[in-house]
Design a protein around this motif. Structure first.
Motif, PDB file in Angstrom:
ATOM      1  N   GLN A 129     -72.983  73.084  10.015  1.00 60.88           N
ATOM      2  CA  GLN A 129     -73.284  71.713   9.691  1.00 60.88           C
ATOM      3  C   GLN A 129     -74.311  71.318  10.608  1.00 60.88           C
ATOM      4  OE1 GLN A 129     -69.760  69.522   8.938  1.00 60.88           O
ATOM      5  NE2 GLN A 129     -70.014  69.755   6.846  1.00 60.88           N
ATOM      6  N   LEU A 130     -73.944  71.596  12.136  1.00 56.93           N
ATOM      7  CA  LEU A 130     -74.745  71.061  13.052  1.00 56.93           C
ATOM      8  C   LEU A 130     -76.055  71.941  13.068  1.00 56.93           C
ATOM      9  CD1 LEU A 130     -72.445  70.495  16.104  1.00 56.93           C
ATOM     10  CD2 LEU A 130     -73.853  68.869  15.051  1.00 56.93           C
ATOM     11  N   LYS A 131     -75.893  73.254  12.885  1.00 59.14           N
ATOM     12  CA  LYS A 131     -77.060  74.099  12.870  1.00 59.14           C
ATOM     13  C   LYS A 131     -78.022  73.757  11.790  1.00 59.14           C
ATOM     14  CE  LYS A 131     -79.573  77.853  13.223  1.00 59.14           C
ATOM     15  NZ  LYS A 131     -80.433  77.891  14.416  1.00 59.14           N
ATOM     16  N   MET A 132     -77.499  73.350  10.388  1.00 61.05           N
ATOM     17  CA  MET A 132     -78.189  72.931   9.363  1.00 61.05           C
ATOM     18  C   MET A 132     -78.826  71.819   9.697  1.00 61.05           C
ATOM     19  SD  MET A 132     -75.528  73.872   6.312  1.00 61.05           S
ATOM     20  CE  MET A 132     -76.502  73.050   5.042  1.00 61.05           C
ATOM     21  N   ARG A 133     -78.262  70.890  10.388  1.00 61.83           N
ATOM     22  CA  ARG A 133     -79.038  69.394  10.754  1.00 61.83           C
ATOM     23  C   ARG A 133     -80.172  70.001  11.698  1.00 61.83           C
ATOM     24  NH1 ARG A 133     -77.303  64.834  13.919  1.00 61.83           N
ATOM     25  NH2 ARG A 133     -75.162  66.060  13.839  1.00 61.83           N
ATOM     26  N   ALA A 134     -79.848  70.702  12.772  1.00 60.52           N
ATOM     27  CA  ALA A 134     -80.771  70.935  13.652  1.00 60.52           C
ATOM     28  C   ALA A 134     -81.995  71.529  13.033  1.00 60.52           C
ATOM     29  CB  ALA A 134     -80.407  72.040  14.620  1.00 60.52           C
ATOM     30  N   GLN A 135     -81.945  72.533  11.956  1.00 62.64           N
ATOM     31  CA  GLN A 135     -82.928  73.174  11.321  1.00 62.64           C
ATOM     32  C   GLN A 135     -83.771  72.253  10.787  1.00 62.64           C
ATOM     33  OE1 GLN A 135     -81.011  76.138   9.024  1.00 62.64           O
ATOM     34  NE2 GLN A 135     -81.365  77.613  10.712  1.00 62.64           N
ATOM     35  N   ARG A 136     -83.219  71.057  10.097  1.00 63.66           N
ATOM     36  CA  ARG A 136     -83.789  70.011   9.578  1.00 63.66           C
ATOM     37  C   ARG A 136     -84.810  69.153  10.248  1.00 63.66           C
ATOM     38  NH1 ARG A 136     -82.552  64.871   8.022  1.00 63.66           N
ATOM     39  NH2 ARG A 136     -80.471  65.133   8.994  1.00 63.66           N
ATOM     40  N   MET A 265     -87.116  55.673  10.445  1.00 66.33           N
ATOM     41  CA  MET A 265     -86.244  57.108   9.945  1.00 66.33           C
ATOM     42  C   MET A 265     -86.971  57.717   8.837  1.00 66.33           C
ATOM     43  SD  MET A 265     -83.663  58.857   9.928  1.00 66.33           S
ATOM     44  CE  MET A 265     -82.322  57.890  10.887  1.00 66.33           C
ATOM     45  N   LEU A 266     -87.389  58.890   9.254  1.00 68.94           N
ATOM     46  CA  LEU A 266     -88.029  59.478   8.244  1.00 68.94           C
ATOM     47  C   LEU A 266     -87.171  60.951   7.795  1.00 68.94           C
ATOM     48  CD1 LEU A 266     -91.418  59.749   9.837  1.00 68.94           C
ATOM     49  CD2 LEU A 266     -90.744  58.406   8.116  1.00 68.94           C
ATOM     50  N   ASP A 267     -87.508  61.763   6.912  1.00 65.44           N
ATOM     51  CA  ASP A 267     -86.707  62.945   6.299  1.00 65.44           C
ATOM     52  C   ASP A 267     -86.657  63.842   7.416  1.00 65.44           C
ATOM     53  OD1 ASP A 267     -87.022  61.746   3.763  1.00 65.44           O
ATOM     54  OD2 ASP A 267     -88.429  62.914   2.881  1.00 65.44           O
ATOM     55  N   ARG A 268     -87.730  63.860   8.166  1.00 67.00           N
ATOM     56  CA  ARG A 268     -87.183  64.859   9.315  1.00 67.00           C
ATOM     57  C   ARG A 268     -86.725  64.192  10.717  1.00 67.00           C
ATOM     58  NH1 ARG A 268     -92.844  63.507   8.616  1.00 67.00           N
ATOM     59  NH2 ARG A 268     -93.831  62.689  10.403  1.00 67.00           N
TER      60      ARG A 268
END
Length: 454
Positions: A129-136, A265-268
């Motif tokens: 989950q941390l990896k997915m959030r870091a990619q986002r 706060m934005l999507d990225r």
């Protein structure tokens, strides 16, 4: 033999030998929790303690170069920290769930990883989950290590093996020490885990960022002593339904506590807002009654804020009063002053006061703008878009002087305003502004006359 227990208040940390429904120190209800008392050694009872020779240092001989600051990669965060993070410091970041605490901490990992080794410990998310959030968030670094763990002993063991320069713990309420017979998030667990992290930061020179949840009153969940143990306490504030966030320092041993950082706060992820005045005034309605702009000081930074007021005839026996971002007691006082000194019949009207952008105005310099906005709504007469108002209002209706007036007026002029209502007793002390006309007033009656004349 049964261990001795004591009762702690989860709001203020007060200790009591017996339970009570209300804390005798802070007055909070149903906040007393039970935990095992700390065991104190009695081996040296009746004998002098074994001490070692220590020597004090003269303060002028102490080398202050040991305080090494480094940038976190986000200028707004560095501003609140006092110029950057300090090596070996313990920083507590608090805020409501979903406000952006974890996003902020993960975003700075990308910049920190360029010159330091970072260990991100999460007790709420898995490594995937941390990896997915870091990619986002587009966070990529070969020096960023992640660990999904809640046991304090395992985390300290990982720190010993990895030797990171920066440690981020998300969150302190999820950690537990297996040597304590208490659930994670309890008073004893939070206190003990924070103490262990503080010793880690001071002993090994590791900069530690700790994320903490807040309770319904808005303060850090857990004992109040938690805030006394850390070096910095930062609060992440803002409405989840609005895009802007404010980072505010409640305690800072290495800098001022009156600085704020503004983010969007934005999507990225979070984006720094370097010019908050311009952003907060965007979308301001033109020729609409009940709105006025003022300038407040947040630390050393002047920020323009829009105050909106709505005065409507009351349909009940008791008029409604509501205030969002403005002190309710002060708003009620200004309404009474306008009724008595301004001859406006507000006692039979509902009054609503709102600060745009999620700001909270606490200094009295916003009084005059609030008075002008209320009168504008009551008279249904718009305030000209090029006018701002700065000043404190007293109970006699007088407009009193405020601090940093020149700095405030410079910001007002920079944002394109051509007129500003100010206290009359400060006009001789300040310099002239080429593109700003000053309108000095001594009382709210004179301010209302300016509004009527337009």
């Amino acid at each position: 033999m049964k261990d001795k227990t004591v009762f702690f208040c989860t709001e203020c940390g007060n200790e009591s030998p017996k339970w009570s429904g209300r804390c005798p120190a802070c007055g909070a209800w149903n906040s007393m929790v039970e935990q095992v008392a700390e065991q104190r050694s009695r081996k040296n009872s009746g004998r002098p303690l074994q001490t070692k020779a220590v020597k004090a240092k003269i303060i002028t001989e102490i080398d202050s170069s040991d305080e090494i600051r480094f940038s976190t990669g986000m200028g707004e965060l560095d501003r609140v920290l006092g110029g950057g993070a300090v090596k070996g410091s313990l920083v507590l970041v608090g805020g409501a769930p979903g406000i952006g605490k974890s996003t902020l901490m993960l975003q700075i990992c990308g910049q920190l990883g360029s010159f330091a080794k970072v260990l991100y410990v999460s007790g709420e998310e898995s490594a995937n989950q941390l990896k997915m959030r870091a990619q986002r968030l587009h966070v990529e670094s070969g020096n960023l290590f992640v660990l999904s763990e809640t046991c304090l002993g395992d985390i300290l063991s990982c720190v010993d093996s990895e030797q990171p320069d920066v440690l981020i713990v998300d969150s302190i309420q999820t950690l537990y020490n297996e040597e304590l017979d208490a659930p994670a998030g309890g008073v004893s667990q939070v206190k003990d885990c924070t103490m262990a992290l503080m010793q880690l930061a001071k002993g090994q020179g590791i900069t530690v960022f700790v994320i903490g949840h807040v309770n319904k009153e808005g303060s850090i969940a857990g004992p109040k002593v938690l805030e006394h143990m850390v070096d910095c306490v930062l609060y992440f504030e803002g409405d989840q339904h609005m895009s802007y966030r404010i980072l505010r320092a409640a305690k800072n041993r290495f800098g001022a506590t009156n600085e704020i950082g503004v983010f969007e706060m934005l999507d990225r992820g979070l984006k720094e807002v370097e010019n908050p005045s311009e952003v907060l005034l965007s979308g301001r309605p033109k020729d609409a009654p009940g709105t006025c702009v003022t300038c407040v000081m947040e630390g050393a930074r002047p920020i323009l804020a829009e105050i909106q007021a709505l005065i409507a005839p009351s349909s009940g026996n008791k008029p409604l009063r509501s205030s969002n971002g403005f002190d309710y007691g002060r708003a009620s006082m200004l309404l009474a002053v306008l009724e008595k000194r301004g001859s406006l019949k507000l006692s039979q009207c509902d009054a609503y006061l709102n600060i745009i952008g999620g700001l909270t105005l606490e200094e009295p310099a916003a009084d005059l703008a609030a008075v002008v906005a209320i009168a504008s709504s009551y008279l249904d007469k718009p305030v000209p878009n090029d006018i701002a108002a700065i000043g404190e209002v007293g109970l006699s209706g007088e407009v009193r002087s405020i601090s940093h007036l020149e700095q405030r007026l410079s910001e007002v002029e920079r944002l394109g305003f051509t007129k500003c209502i100010i206290p009359a007793n400060r006009t001789r002390e300040i310099r002239t502004f080429p593109h700003l006309t000053l309108l000095p007033v001594q009382s709210i009656a004179q301010a209302l006359q300016l509004l009527v004349r337009g």
